[in-house]
Enzyme design. Structure first.
Site, PDB file in Angstrom:
ATOM      1  N   SER A 176      -4.287   2.529  15.849  1.00  0.00           N
ATOM      2  CA  SER A 176      -3.908   3.914  15.516  1.00  0.00           C
ATOM      3  C   SER A 176      -4.888   4.519  14.518  1.00  0.00           C
ATOM      4  O   SER A 176      -5.392   5.630  14.720  1.00  0.00           O
ATOM      5  CB  SER A 176      -2.512   3.968  14.882  1.00  0.00           C
ATOM      6  OG  SER A 176      -1.612   3.207  15.599  1.00  0.00           O
ATOM      7  N   LEU A 180      -3.884  -4.536  14.580  1.00  0.00           N
ATOM      8  CA  LEU A 180      -5.273  -4.468  14.107  1.00  0.00           C
ATOM      9  C   LEU A 180      -5.714  -3.017  13.910  1.00  0.00           C
ATOM     10  O   LEU A 180      -6.892  -2.709  13.875  1.00  0.00           O
ATOM     11  CB  LEU A 180      -6.209  -5.200  15.089  1.00  0.00           C
ATOM     12  CG  LEU A 180      -5.897  -6.690  15.266  1.00  0.00           C
ATOM     13  CD1 LEU A 180      -6.822  -7.309  16.310  1.00  0.00           C
ATOM     14  CD2 LEU A 180      -6.017  -7.456  13.945  1.00  0.00           C
ATOM     15  N   ASP A 224      -4.935   1.240   6.203  1.00  0.00           N
ATOM     16  CA  ASP A 224      -5.679   1.158   7.462  1.00  0.00           C
ATOM     17  C   ASP A 224      -6.682   2.299   7.585  1.00  0.00           C
ATOM     18  O   ASP A 224      -7.849   2.098   7.919  1.00  0.00           O
ATOM     19  CB  ASP A 224      -4.712   1.194   8.653  1.00  0.00           C
ATOM     20  CG  ASP A 224      -3.671   0.090   8.573  1.00  0.00           C
ATOM     21  OD1 ASP A 224      -3.862  -0.844   7.774  1.00  0.00           O
ATOM     22  OD2 ASP A 224      -2.671   0.166   9.306  1.00  0.00           O
ATOM     23  N   ALA A 256      -1.465  -4.867  18.490  1.00  0.00           N
ATOM     24  CA  ALA A 256      -1.752  -6.207  17.958  1.00  0.00           C
ATOM     25  C   ALA A 256      -1.744  -6.224  16.435  1.00  0.00           C
ATOM     26  O   ALA A 256      -1.993  -7.257  15.819  1.00  0.00           O
ATOM     27  CB  ALA A 256      -3.103  -6.695  18.469  1.00  0.00           C
ATOM     28  N   ASP A 289       0.806  -1.237   0.000  1.00  0.00           N
ATOM     29  CA  ASP A 289       0.000   0.000   0.000  1.00  0.00           C
ATOM     30  C   ASP A 289       0.832   1.276   0.000  1.00  0.00           C
ATOM     31  O   ASP A 289       0.283   2.359   0.110  1.00  0.00           O
ATOM     32  CB  ASP A 289      -1.004   0.004   1.162  1.00  0.00           C
ATOM     33  CG  ASP A 289      -0.370   0.196   2.525  1.00  0.00           C
ATOM     34  OD1 ASP A 289       0.833  -0.099   2.685  1.00  0.00           O
ATOM     35  OD2 ASP A 289      -1.078   0.640   3.446  1.00  0.00           O
ATOM     36  N   TYR A 321       9.678  -1.637  10.173  1.00  0.00           N
ATOM     37  CA  TYR A 321       8.759  -1.261   9.097  1.00  0.00           C
ATOM     38  C   TYR A 321       9.434  -0.240   8.176  1.00  0.00           C
ATOM     39  O   TYR A 321       9.394  -0.360   6.944  1.00  0.00           O
ATOM     40  CB  TYR A 321       7.477  -0.679   9.701  1.00  0.00           C
ATOM     41  CG  TYR A 321       6.394  -0.345   8.709  1.00  0.00           C
ATOM     42  CD1 TYR A 321       5.357  -1.225   8.442  1.00  0.00           C
ATOM     43  CD2 TYR A 321       6.395   0.879   8.035  1.00  0.00           C
ATOM     44  CE1 TYR A 321       4.353  -0.909   7.537  1.00  0.00           C
ATOM     45  CE2 TYR A 321       5.399   1.211   7.134  1.00  0.00           C
ATOM     46  CZ  TYR A 321       4.376   0.315   6.889  1.00  0.00           C
ATOM     47  OH  TYR A 321       3.385   0.629   5.986  1.00  0.00           O
TER      48      TYR A 321
HETATM   49  C1  GLA Z   1       0.692  -1.447   8.583  1.00  0.00           C
HETATM   50  C2  GLA Z   1       0.571  -0.104   7.874  1.00  0.00           C
HETATM   51  C3  GLA Z   1      -0.153  -0.258   6.550  1.00  0.00           C
HETATM   52  C4  GLA Z   1       0.452  -1.372   5.711  1.00  0.00           C
HETATM   53  C5  GLA Z   1       0.643  -2.639   6.534  1.00  0.00           C
HETATM   54  C6  GLA Z   1       1.386  -3.689   5.775  1.00  0.00           C
HETATM   55  O1  GLA Z   1      -0.570  -1.905   8.962  1.00  0.00           O
HETATM   56  O2  GLA Z   1      -0.150   0.820   8.670  1.00  0.00           O
HETATM   57  O3  GLA Z   1      -0.150   0.959   5.852  1.00  0.00           O
HETATM   58  O4  GLA Z   1       1.652  -0.958   5.107  1.00  0.00           O
HETATM   59  O5  GLA Z   1       1.341  -2.379   7.746  1.00  0.00           O
HETATM   60  O6  GLA Z   1       0.613  -4.140   4.721  1.00  0.00           O
END
Ligand code: GLA
Length: 396
Positions: A124, A121, A168, A119, A34, A221
């Site tokens: 945030s 999910l 998200d 977690a 994404d 990340y």
């Molecule tokens: C987190 C980030 C998302 C996405 C996922 C991995 O949830 O907030 O934007 O990059 O990791 O798919």
């Protein structure tokens, strides 16, 4: 930060203006695609962040929560620095709204909720989006889903300092019940895919929480994201018409594999193949075929583990154990990785034996309690707060 012990009501004064809520999300497939124009397929799940708005007499904006002790109060049009505390999430959203010229009367905003923190999910995004919705309603205005999602993402990227993509915030805003949301993250067009076609009607989504905390603000990340972006830049040098990895093919990647670091090569291979798996998952959803959907999910996990290298031992164990249990069609790590949850596609009649066996195996192997959540797909924040927002006067 110390968790708050004083009851919410004891700390609140002013007139109640409204109560708003936003869900959490689980991603069925399409991980780390994404931020390079790729495809994702999340759904909203029945955990909520609740925002309660009250009037104030001091002309300020005040933020409090059940989750932590600290309270933050700022004046309209202040540009306070981030504090690295929970309140950066709602304050970042407020600042983005002010920046757009939304005039928000003073308020006190109190956040509470059930989304498990850390977690993977999207606690945030749930906080950001519910804040945006509450403040828009308070300003008697509204914005389109993609504008809300983008401003919440900017708040997280720029004010909180987490380099997340758009998935998200988008799904928490725009999801619809009984559907997964297939999002093209390049142009933010989306398709709602029914969760109950054909034999999928007999399946449930089971989320299993490893208890190992995940954080996007932690370094891993960001490291992965930089490796991906470095690889994407090399591909663009070689193929100037290529917009991003969302367009790239494995053949193009192979053609410039010697220009990429070994890490970038693996990360890009994950992303290009993951976009293919999302397309396959879409076909499986439309055909109502859990065998096909589950296979795509389990393949996606192998790629997260071996190519993107964002899994951990506990999560690999949960996936490997799950796919051998009766009634499980597929399983994978969901979300950013390095901890968090797995998502499992399970035959409904086998859910109880599946969760019991998975919990027992996890306890035996790691001496840890496993929480599992059987999740139906629920409405996102716009649909669930429609009544408040319909009373808004103006659309920007
Ligand atoms: C987190 C980030 C998302 C996405 C996922 C991995 O949830 O907030 O934007 O990059 O990791 O798919």
């Amino acid at each position: 930060m110390k968790p708050s012990t004083e009851p919410f009501a004891a700390r609140q004064s002013g007139t109640h203006l409204g109560e708003f809520s936003a869900p959490a999300r689980v991603n069925l497939i399409g991980e780390h695609t994404d931020y390079t124009g790729g495809l994702v397929m999340p759904m909203a799940i029945p955990f909520s962040t609740v925002a309660r708005l009250r009037t104030v007499t001091d002309g300020r904006y005040t933020f409090s929560t059940d989750m932590f002790e600290s309270v933050r109060s700022i004046r309209p049009h202040d540009r306070p620095s981030s504090t690295r505390e929970w309140s950066d999430y709602p304050v970042g959203v407020l600042l983005e709204l002010e920046q757009r010229g939304v005039e928000i009367p003073p308020f006190s905003l109190h956040l509470s909720g059930s989304v498990p923190l850390g977690a993977g999910l999207s606690s945030s995004a749930s906080i950001e989006v519910v804040t945006a919705i509450a403040l828009l309603a308070h300003a008697t205005t509204t914005l389109q889903a993609e504008v809300i999602a983008l401003l919440c993402q900017r708040a997280e990227n720029n004010y909180v300092g987490s380099p997340c993509g758009i998935m998200d915030q988008f799904v928490v805003t725009a999801a619809r019940k009984e559907h997964a949301l297939l999002l093209n993250t390049r142009d933010l067009t989306f398709e709602l895919l029914p969760m109950n076609k054909g034999n999928l009607a007999n399946c449930q989504i089971v989320v299993a929480n490893s208890g190992v905390r995940h954080s996007i603000a932690g370094g891993d990340y960001g490291v992965r994201r930089r490796e991906v972006e470095a690889g994407q830049a090399k591909l663009r040098d070689r193929f100037p018409d290529l917009r991003d990895l969302g367009d790239a093919t494995i053949a193009q990647l192979t053609a410039c594999e010697h220009q990429l670091s070994p890490e970038s090569l693996k990360r890009c291979r994950h992303i290009i193949s993951e976009n293919e798996r999302v397309r396959e998952a879409r076909e499986a959803m439309l055909a109502g075929d859990p065998v096909r959907l589950g296979a795509a999910m389990t393949e996606a996990h192998a790629s997260e583990r071996d190519e993107f290298e964002c899994s951990i031992e506990e999560i690999d164990f949960l996936v490997e154990t799950a796919v051998d249990l009766r009634g499980c069609f597929g399983a994978r790590l969901t979300g950013g990785g390095f901890g968090g949850c797995t998502v499992n596609l399970v035959n409904a009649a086998d859910v109880d034996s599946f969760t019991a066996a998975l919990k027992a195996a996890y306890r035996e192997k790691f001496d840890l309690a496993l929480e599992t959540y059987v999740c139906e797909a629920v409405d996102g924040a716009l649909a669930r707060n429609a009544a408040h927002l319909n009373s808004s006067q103006e659309k920007r």
